[in-house]
Design a protein around this motif. Structure first.
Motif, PDB file in Angstrom:
ATOM      1  N   HIS A   5       0.513  -1.489  -0.053  1.00  0.00           N
ATOM      2  CA  HIS A   5      -0.214   0.075  -0.080  1.00  0.00           C
ATOM      3  C   HIS A   5       0.878   1.542   0.482  1.00  0.00           C
ATOM      4  O   HIS A   5       0.698   2.614  -1.109  1.00  0.00           O
ATOM      5  N   GLN A   6       2.086   0.684   0.833  1.00  0.00           N
ATOM      6  CA  GLN A   6       3.203   1.851   0.771  1.00  0.00           C
ATOM      7  C   GLN A   6       3.426   2.250  -0.721  1.00  0.00           C
ATOM      8  O   GLN A   6       3.933   4.098  -1.123  1.00  0.00           O
ATOM      9  N   MET A   7       3.313   1.818  -1.104  1.00  0.00           N
ATOM     10  CA  MET A   7       4.641   1.748  -2.522  1.00  0.00           C
ATOM     11  C   MET A   7       3.977   2.234  -3.371  1.00  0.00           C
ATOM     12  O   MET A   7       4.266   3.075  -4.685  1.00  0.00           O
ATOM     13  N   VAL A   8       2.852   1.855  -3.150  1.00  0.00           N
ATOM     14  CA  VAL A   8       1.137   2.515  -4.463  1.00  0.00           C
ATOM     15  C   VAL A   8       1.327   3.933  -3.596  1.00  0.00           C
ATOM     16  O   VAL A   8       1.698   4.680  -4.785  1.00  0.00           O
ATOM     17  N   PHE A   9       0.754   4.260  -2.435  1.00  0.00           N
ATOM     18  CA  PHE A   9       0.971   6.212  -2.297  1.00  0.00           C
ATOM     19  C   PHE A   9       2.620   6.598  -2.233  1.00  0.00           C
ATOM     20  O   PHE A   9       2.265   7.387  -2.926  1.00  0.00           O
ATOM     21  N   ASN A  10       3.456   6.101  -2.325  1.00  0.00           N
ATOM     22  CA  ASN A  10       4.641   6.650  -2.640  1.00  0.00           C
ATOM     23  C   ASN A  10       4.822   7.143  -4.331  1.00  0.00           C
ATOM     24  O   ASN A  10       5.611   7.957  -4.662  1.00  0.00           O
ATOM     25  N   ALA A  11       4.218   6.458  -5.416  1.00  0.00           N
ATOM     26  CA  ALA A  11       4.193   6.802  -6.590  1.00  0.00           C
ATOM     27  C   ALA A  11       2.688   8.133  -7.101  1.00  0.00           C
ATOM     28  O   ALA A  11       3.032   8.186  -8.228  1.00  0.00           O
ATOM     29  N   ILE A  12       2.417   7.559  -5.833  1.00  0.00           N
ATOM     30  CA  ILE A  12       0.629   8.571  -6.502  1.00  0.00           C
ATOM     31  C   ILE A  12       1.711  10.689  -6.939  1.00  0.00           C
ATOM     32  O   ILE A  12       2.625  10.707  -5.681  1.00  0.00           O
ATOM     33  N   ARG A  13       0.868  10.835  -7.456  1.00  0.00           N
ATOM     34  CA  ARG A  13       2.002  12.026  -7.932  1.00  0.00           C
ATOM     35  C   ARG A  13       1.695  13.326  -7.646  1.00  0.00           C
ATOM     36  O   ARG A  13      -0.145  13.181  -7.908  1.00  0.00           O
ATOM     37  N   PHE A  25      -4.315  17.586  -7.705  1.00  0.00           N
ATOM     38  CA  PHE A  25      -5.357  16.461  -8.058  1.00  0.00           C
ATOM     39  C   PHE A  25      -4.269  15.585  -7.571  1.00  0.00           C
ATOM     40  O   PHE A  25      -3.078  16.156  -8.390  1.00  0.00           O
ATOM     41  N   ARG A  26      -4.303  14.054  -7.888  1.00  0.00           N
ATOM     42  CA  ARG A  26      -3.389  13.347  -7.494  1.00  0.00           C
ATOM     43  C   ARG A  26      -3.717  11.741  -8.702  1.00  0.00           C
ATOM     44  O   ARG A  26      -5.054  11.689  -8.882  1.00  0.00           O
ATOM     45  N   ASP A  27      -2.321  12.217  -9.123  1.00  0.00           N
ATOM     46  CA  ASP A  27      -2.450  12.264 -10.688  1.00  0.00           C
ATOM     47  C   ASP A  27      -1.686   9.762 -10.203  1.00  0.00           C
ATOM     48  O   ASP A  27      -0.857  10.101  -9.798  1.00  0.00           O
ATOM     49  N   ILE A  28      -2.924   9.212 -10.869  1.00  0.00           N
ATOM     50  CA  ILE A  28      -1.573   7.457 -10.906  1.00  0.00           C
ATOM     51  C   ILE A  28      -0.876   7.880 -12.230  1.00  0.00           C
ATOM     52  O   ILE A  28      -1.072   6.566 -11.749  1.00  0.00           O
ATOM     53  N   THR A  29      -1.122   8.164 -13.327  1.00  0.00           N
ATOM     54  CA  THR A  29      -0.374   7.692 -14.327  1.00  0.00           C
ATOM     55  C   THR A  29       1.259   7.058 -13.751  1.00  0.00           C
ATOM     56  O   THR A  29       1.365   5.821 -13.846  1.00  0.00           O
ATOM     57  N   GLN A  33       2.646   3.529 -14.777  1.00  0.00           N
ATOM     58  CA  GLN A  33       4.064   3.535 -15.762  1.00  0.00           C
ATOM     59  C   GLN A  33       5.272   2.539 -15.733  1.00  0.00           C
ATOM     60  O   GLN A  33       5.594   1.882 -16.118  1.00  0.00           O
ATOM     61  N   ASP A  34       5.115   2.537 -13.930  1.00  0.00           N
ATOM     62  CA  ASP A  34       6.245   1.252 -13.177  1.00  0.00           C
ATOM     63  C   ASP A  34       5.933  -0.051 -13.256  1.00  0.00           C
ATOM     64  O   ASP A  34       5.044   0.289 -12.962  1.00  0.00           O
ATOM     65  N   PRO A  35       6.155  -0.794 -13.888  1.00  0.00           N
ATOM     66  CA  PRO A  35       5.336  -2.870 -14.255  1.00  0.00           C
ATOM     67  C   PRO A  35       5.285  -2.715 -12.664  1.00  0.00           C
ATOM     68  O   PRO A  35       4.539  -3.503 -12.331  1.00  0.00           O
ATOM     69  N   ARG A  36       6.335  -2.949 -12.081  1.00  0.00           N
ATOM     70  CA  ARG A  36       6.419  -2.768 -10.501  1.00  0.00           C
ATOM     71  C   ARG A  36       5.465  -2.431  -9.484  1.00  0.00           C
ATOM     72  O   ARG A  36       3.890  -3.194  -9.012  1.00  0.00           O
ATOM     73  N   THR A  37       5.185  -1.316  -9.562  1.00  0.00           N
ATOM     74  CA  THR A  37       3.867  -0.769  -8.596  1.00  0.00           C
ATOM     75  C   THR A  37       2.720  -0.790  -9.750  1.00  0.00           C
ATOM     76  O   THR A  37       2.065  -0.927  -8.616  1.00  0.00           O
ATOM     77  N   PHE A  38       2.389  -1.613 -10.517  1.00  0.00           N
ATOM     78  CA  PHE A  38       1.228  -1.732 -11.212  1.00  0.00           C
ATOM     79  C   PHE A  38       0.994  -2.879 -10.714  1.00  0.00           C
ATOM     80  O   PHE A  38      -0.218  -3.092 -10.193  1.00  0.00           O
ATOM     81  N   ARG A  39       1.393  -3.579 -10.955  1.00  0.00           N
ATOM     82  CA  ARG A  39       1.629  -5.208 -10.384  1.00  0.00           C
ATOM     83  C   ARG A  39       1.031  -5.198  -8.952  1.00  0.00           C
ATOM     84  O   ARG A  39       0.263  -5.565  -8.365  1.00  0.00           O
ATOM     85  N   VAL A  40       2.132  -4.972  -8.178  1.00  0.00           N
ATOM     86  CA  VAL A  40       1.437  -4.257  -6.527  1.00  0.00           C
ATOM     87  C   VAL A  40       0.521  -4.341  -6.776  1.00  0.00           C
ATOM     88  O   VAL A  40      -0.675  -4.621  -5.502  1.00  0.00           O
ATOM     89  N   LEU A  41       0.008  -2.875  -7.450  1.00  0.00           N
ATOM     90  CA  LEU A  41      -1.506  -2.200  -7.248  1.00  0.00           C
ATOM     91  C   LEU A  41      -2.293  -3.385  -7.401  1.00  0.00           C
ATOM     92  O   LEU A  41      -3.769  -4.106  -6.791  1.00  0.00           O
ATOM     93  N   PHE A  65     -11.558   2.299 -16.464  1.00  0.00           N
ATOM     94  CA  PHE A  65     -11.861   1.003 -16.935  1.00  0.00           C
ATOM     95  C   PHE A  65      -9.580   0.585 -17.027  1.00  0.00           C
ATOM     96  O   PHE A  65     -10.020  -1.021 -17.274  1.00  0.00           O
ATOM     97  N   ILE A  66      -9.276   1.035 -16.109  1.00  0.00           N
ATOM     98  CA  ILE A  66      -7.727   0.580 -16.254  1.00  0.00           C
ATOM     99  C   ILE A  66      -7.106  -0.555 -16.005  1.00  0.00           C
ATOM    100  O   ILE A  66      -7.307  -1.486 -15.474  1.00  0.00           O
ATOM    101  N   VAL A  67      -8.142  -0.387 -14.173  1.00  0.00           N
ATOM    102  CA  VAL A  67      -7.598  -0.893 -13.135  1.00  0.00           C
ATOM    103  C   VAL A  67      -8.877  -2.169 -12.754  1.00  0.00           C
ATOM    104  O   VAL A  67      -8.118  -3.362 -12.691  1.00  0.00           O
TER     105      VAL A  67
END
Ligand code: PRP
Ligand code: HPA
Length: 176
Positions: A5-13, A25-29, A33-41, A65-67
């Motif tokens: 959860h922290q890894m996802v949190f850290n990647a949000i811009r 704006f909390r940007d999830i791109t 974009q990062d394959p490890r974070t996308f997989r963890v999410l 739609f993405i998730v």
């Protein structure tokens, strides 16, 4: 090992003053974009719902739609879109919700779910909760059983998750 959860949190811009001054704006791109974070999410969602009896995933236009579609694929479920007004070609049902100025609406195809189907509702973020609540109402009008409203981010100070819970929904978010 870092908490998923922290890894996802850290990647949000956080983008200041977008789309207008004063809004952050909390940007999830970067999460996507990062394959490890996308997989963890996605793994967080997969592990949460793999033992749940679900029939369908409903994803909200556009980032839901993405998730939602990846999750549907991984859980071997179908995916149905909840779209902004005027985007769906077949017969639709609409539900209005209020924005800061005026109203908006979301729509679903009338044959998107069958009565009694157990549906997971997915979006990127819950702010005021208006979008998620309208989507849940649409699904309920079609006879669906909304098992949970799931999102990556909750902005608790805007009261959306509280509103959803007050309206009887179960809510899951990866981070606040
Ligand atoms: C954002 C977000 C959610 C909604 C949350 O989408 O992706 O769907 O707002 O806000 P709420 O909880 O206050 O309803 P937006 O309406 O900006 O549309 P977009 O997907 O076209 O950017
Ligand atoms: N990010 C994405 N969608 C949103 C936001 C945000 O910060 N605020 C309201 N909807």
């Amino acid at each position: 090992m870092i908490d998923p959860h922290q890894m996802v949190f850290n990647a949000i811009r956080s983008v200041p003053d977008w789309p207008k001054p004063g809004i952050t704006f909390r940007d999830i791109t970067p999460v996507l974009q990062d394959p490890r974070t996308f997989r963890v999410l996605l793994d967080i969602f997969v592990y949460r719902y793999m033992r749940e009896r679900l029939d369908l995933i409903a994803g909200i236009d556009a980032r839901g739609f993405i998730v939602g579609s990846v999750l549907a694929y991984e859980l071997k479920l179908g995916f149905v879109p909840v779209r902004k007004k005027g985007k769906l070609p077949f017969q639709t049902l609409a539900e209005e919700y209020s924005l800061e100025y005026g109203n908006a609406s979301v729509e679903m195809h009338t044959d998107a779910v069958r009565p009694g189907q157990r549906v997971l509702l997915v979006d990127d973020l819950i702010a005021t909760g208006g979008t998620m609540l309208a989507a849940a109402k649409l699904l309920q009008r079609l006879g669906a059983n909304v098992v949970e409203a799931a999102a990556i981010i909750d902005l608790p100070e805007l009261g959306g998750s509280k509103l959803l819970r007050e309206n009887g929904a179960s809510v899951f978010t990866v981070c606040e």
